[in-house]
Design a protein around this motif. Structure first.
Motif, PDB file in Angstrom:
ATOM      1  N   THR A 154     -14.580  -0.348  -3.734  1.00 13.98           N
ATOM      2  CA  THR A 154     -14.056   1.022  -3.764  1.00 13.98           C
ATOM      3  C   THR A 154     -14.858   1.991  -4.635  1.00 13.98           C
ATOM      4  O   THR A 154     -14.760   3.202  -4.443  1.00 13.98           O
ATOM      5  CB  THR A 154     -12.591   1.036  -4.230  1.00 13.98           C
ATOM      6  OG1 THR A 154     -12.493   0.403  -5.514  1.00 13.98           O
ATOM      7  CG2 THR A 154     -11.698   0.342  -3.222  1.00 13.98           C
ATOM      8  N   ILE A 170      -5.735   7.394   0.483  1.00 15.37           N
ATOM      9  CA  ILE A 170      -5.505   6.746   1.783  1.00 15.37           C
ATOM     10  C   ILE A 170      -6.777   6.017   2.228  1.00 15.37           C
ATOM     11  O   ILE A 170      -6.705   4.897   2.731  1.00 15.37           O
ATOM     12  CB  ILE A 170      -5.020   7.757   2.845  1.00 15.37           C
ATOM     13  CG1 ILE A 170      -3.561   8.121   2.592  1.00 15.37           C
ATOM     14  CG2 ILE A 170      -5.203   7.193   4.256  1.00 15.37           C
ATOM     15  CD1 ILE A 170      -3.016   9.223   3.488  1.00 15.37           C
ATOM     16  N   SER A 187      -6.983   3.003   0.272  1.00 11.43           N
ATOM     17  CA  SER A 187      -5.919   2.117   0.730  1.00 11.43           C
ATOM     18  C   SER A 187      -6.318   1.377   2.000  1.00 11.43           C
ATOM     19  O   SER A 187      -6.042   0.178   2.139  1.00 11.43           O
ATOM     20  CB  SER A 187      -4.638   2.919   0.964  1.00 11.43           C
ATOM     21  OG  SER A 187      -3.615   2.111   1.450  1.00 11.43           O
ATOM     22  N   GLU A 223       0.819  -1.216   0.000  1.00 12.07           N
ATOM     23  CA  GLU A 223       0.000   0.000   0.000  1.00 12.07           C
ATOM     24  C   GLU A 223       0.851   1.265   0.000  1.00 12.07           C
ATOM     25  O   GLU A 223       0.518   2.230  -0.680  1.00 12.07           O
ATOM     26  CB  GLU A 223      -0.978  -0.010   1.178  1.00 12.07           C
ATOM     27  CG  GLU A 223      -2.051  -1.053   1.050  1.00 12.07           C
ATOM     28  CD  GLU A 223      -2.869  -0.934  -0.228  1.00 12.07           C
ATOM     29  OE1 GLU A 223      -3.209   0.195  -0.648  1.00 12.07           O
ATOM     30  OE2 GLU A 223      -3.178  -1.978  -0.825  1.00 12.07           O
ATOM     31  N   LEU A 252       0.573   4.063  -2.912  1.00 13.46           N
ATOM     32  CA  LEU A 252       0.227   5.465  -2.625  1.00 13.46           C
ATOM     33  C   LEU A 252       1.265   6.433  -3.162  1.00 13.46           C
ATOM     34  O   LEU A 252       0.918   7.484  -3.710  1.00 13.46           O
ATOM     35  CB  LEU A 252       0.074   5.680  -1.114  1.00 13.46           C
ATOM     36  CG  LEU A 252      -1.229   5.218  -0.487  1.00 13.46           C
ATOM     37  CD1 LEU A 252      -1.138   5.321   1.034  1.00 13.46           C
ATOM     38  CD2 LEU A 252      -2.401   6.024  -1.011  1.00 13.46           C
ATOM     39  N   TYR A 254      -2.918  -0.949 -10.347  1.00 16.05           N
ATOM     40  CA  TYR A 254      -2.588  -1.790  -9.202  1.00 16.05           C
ATOM     41  C   TYR A 254      -2.412  -3.263  -9.580  1.00 16.05           C
ATOM     42  O   TYR A 254      -1.648  -3.972  -8.925  1.00 16.05           O
ATOM     43  CB  TYR A 254      -3.619  -1.631  -8.079  1.00 16.05           C
ATOM     44  CG  TYR A 254      -3.273  -0.489  -7.152  1.00 16.05           C
ATOM     45  CD1 TYR A 254      -2.380  -0.666  -6.110  1.00 16.05           C
ATOM     46  CD2 TYR A 254      -3.826   0.771  -7.332  1.00 16.05           C
ATOM     47  CE1 TYR A 254      -2.043   0.374  -5.263  1.00 16.05           C
ATOM     48  CE2 TYR A 254      -3.498   1.819  -6.483  1.00 16.05           C
ATOM     49  CZ  TYR A 254      -2.606   1.621  -5.449  1.00 16.05           C
ATOM     50  OH  TYR A 254      -2.280   2.657  -4.625  1.00 16.05           O
ATOM     51  N   MET A 292      -6.357  -2.475   2.376  1.00 13.96           N
ATOM     52  CA  MET A 292      -5.512  -3.148   3.370  1.00 13.96           C
ATOM     53  C   MET A 292      -6.305  -4.130   4.222  1.00 13.96           C
ATOM     54  O   MET A 292      -5.746  -5.111   4.715  1.00 13.96           O
ATOM     55  CB  MET A 292      -4.795  -2.143   4.266  1.00 13.96           C
ATOM     56  CG  MET A 292      -3.599  -1.526   3.592  1.00 13.96           C
ATOM     57  SD  MET A 292      -2.476  -0.684   4.710  1.00 13.96           S
ATOM     58  CE  MET A 292      -3.501   0.570   5.420  1.00 13.96           C
TER      59      MET A 292
END
Length: 152
Positions: free
Chosen positions: A96, A44, A47, A17, A21, A122, A51
């Motif tokens: 997301t 964030i 993220s 992550e 970022l 990603y 995570m």
């Protein structure tokens, strides 16, 4: 040991992550006219969601691979690494999209394009990251950096 420990998964997730970022936040801000603070805040938030999902996804993938093939994660062939990266990103997309709309103020179509762009970014990053991570920290062995320090 045939699976990564929870501690190792934690380090893997944080490293993944943080690297993402560092690369994605400036690109998002540049492409969508967001300030550095806005861009970083949105990414964030994304993220944090990722995570929470990533360790679970990777552990389930490792268990499935181990049960189906008897192979540990660091011995995974490239075609399955691609499947791992793509399956992670597709499932993350579902979670997301609403966050991108709400936090970024984007309409559905634009948010979908952003999410798809982040997914492609990603997925490629995950493929490369996991190869490097497995090389540096193979399952069941001391990390390569410790090998070098001990002269092994």
């Amino acid at each position: 040991m045939t699976l990564r420990t929870a501690r190792e998964r934690f380090y893997q997730t944080l490293a993944f992550e943080a690297g993402g970022l560092i690369m994605a936040a400036p690109l998002y801000g540049l492409l969508y006219g967001q300030s550095a603070e806005q861009s970083l805040s949105i990414l964030i938030s994304l993220s944090l969601v990722v995570m929470l999902w990533t360790p679970l996804h990777n552990t389930l993938f490792d268990i499935a691979d181990l049960n189906l093939s008897g192979r540990v994660a660091s011995a995974r062939p490239h075609r399955l690494r691609l499947l791992q990266a793509l399956s992670q990103e597709v499932t993350v997309l579902v979670v997301t999209l609403p966050l991108i709309m709400a936090l970024g103020g984007h309409a559905l179509g634009e948010a979908l394009l952003i999410d798809l762009g982040l997914t492609i970014f990603y997925a490629a990053y995950a493929y490369i990251f996991h190869i490097v991570f497995d090389w540096l920290r193979p399952v069941g062995a001391a990390p390569r950096s410790l090998h070098r320090a001990k002269g092994v």
